[in-house]
Design a protein around this motif. Structure first.
Motif: not given
Length: 116
Positions: A37-43, A46-51, A59-63
């Motif tokens: 998975a790819w997960i991101r955290q903007p400044p 919180g954490l956000e799942w991307v794909a 595969t799965g993608l964030s809506p």
């Protein structure tokens, strides 16, 4: 022990495409029960799942990002990659690659800034 390492540009201009690669060691990305998975955290957020992409290639993608996102893998290099198109400053974040399955391992993260 599975280890993950992100690579990619630290700075991307608005409207460009962000491309990140995760190199996996200590295990094959096609082994059963790995979910990459790819997960991101903007400044300041919180954490956000991307794909994600499974060991089988599903595969799965964030809506919320689906229209701009693609995820792929290169089994010969034991890597999986993220492409995020038409980036804006709101895509600035620390991007992590992780296995949300068998190992639970995460990379250390890579800072990506979207700015002109």
């Amino acid at each position: 022990q599975v280890q993950l390492q992100e690579s990619g540009p630290g700075l991307v201009k608005p409207s460009q495409t962000l491309s990140l690669t995760c190199t996996v060691s200590g295990g094959s990305i096609t082994t059963n029960n790995y979910f990459w998975a790819w997960i991101r955290q903007p400044p300041g957020k919180g954490l956000e799942w991307v794909a994600d992409i499974s060991y089988a290639g599903n595969t799965g993608l964030s809506p919320s990002l689906k229209s701009r996102t693609s995820i792929s893998r290169d089994t010969s290099k034991n890597q999986f990659s993220l492409q995020l198109r038409s980036v804006t400053p709101e895509d600035t974040a620390v991007y992590y690659c992780a296995d949300l399955g068998l190992s639970g391992s995460w990379g250390q993260g890579t800072h990506v800034t979207v700015s002109s």
